[in-house]
Write a protein that holds these residues in place. Sequence first.
Motif: not given
Length: 440
Positions: A108-112, A138-145
């Motif tokens: 399972x990839x939990x990225x949030x 999972x991971x996110x490091x690139x935000x909208x800004x």
Amino acid sequence: MAGDDIPGGWVALDGGTVAGTGRAGEEPEAARTLTARGALVTPGLVNTHHHIFQNLTRAYAPATGYELFDWLKALYPLWAAVDEEAVEVSTWVGLAELALGGCTTTTDMLYAHPRPRLIDAQIRAARDVGLRFHPARGALDLSEKDGGPAPAQLTESVEEILADSERLVRTYHDPAPGSMLRIALAPSTQAAVTERLMVETARLAERLDVRLHTHLAESLGEEEYCRETYRRRPVEQFEHVGWGSDRAWVAHFIFTEPWERERLGRWGTAVAHCPGSTMMLGAGAASLPALRDAGVTVGLGCDGSASTDHASLWLEARTALTAARERGGAGAATARDILRAATVDAAACLGREDGLGRLAPGAPADVVVWDLDEFAFAGAHTDPVEAWLRCGPVRPRHTLVQGHPLVEDGSLTLPHARTHDMLTTHAHHARRIQGLEDGT
């Protein structure tokens, strides 16, 4: 799947492993017997890609009909409200649903990660349900800004991601044969994370000796992003950041050229094929025959619980059969090809070298007994494996993990009161996250 079919056969389990298989009349004495009369027995199915937390936003009306990136933008703000209890209960419900569909091992990839320690909550749920679990951090490091697709509440710094990844591996990862829990590292996609995170995660995985997972060539939007940002196609960028190896497996791999498929085959990088989700989002599906022709190991995955909107690996297997034939013709795949993708090859995607996905002596005792319903299978007498996937829908009579029944006689062995409480709590969190607390 040790090799040949055994009509009227048996499987003996002992101490969490397969002790033997054989033909009728050769059965060993057993302390307990579960009947498989009139049924098909297979290894437990292995799910190679999923986002279980998304079952909190299934069939979310404002996002239906959207393609991938618009769909994500509609749902990201909702996922920012996810907390530890919501993740634990959604994982519990998702794992129980998988068991009811014949799945015995899942990643399972939990990225949030709007809050800390969410993977820990998933692990608690997996231990309670009893499914074999491979969470991919999972991971996110690139935000909208900064030019990414996700709101800042869902992103973390590279340092935070790497530190938590190492903590999880050192706390929970079990590399032993028969392991019930292994950790992988999984930046979401090159269109939503920085190049630095991809590079540093690959180095960390090498140092900790764990597997790598990400989405790759999933959409034309991803291809456009990589071309504009890195002046490379997604596969070229994947290689550039150090991911082109047999340590990695990737999800989808749809928008590719022959040389890119051949490159993955040469590296030993496997693919989680999830046709139900990508077709639902309008992206089509990878060509299973073309991937196999290029030497790529292909497993099956349910993918997002808010795009596929189900967690039935059987249904995904049937979709994979029809998609393969649509792409490659009627002879492109058989039911046995798809069963192999859902068992032996799926286990290889997850780096299992302990016999997982097979019914052979010494393999983990993960077994499914599939009911061959008298109506759905009426007239299907020549090939039970083809009938299993072409007829149906099919549900397991029994699902066993490590020799323990999670589903017996078609029902979860988990206490009914526990199941009811979990579904009630899940409904509360799903309605809260979707803004439906007023009961509308």
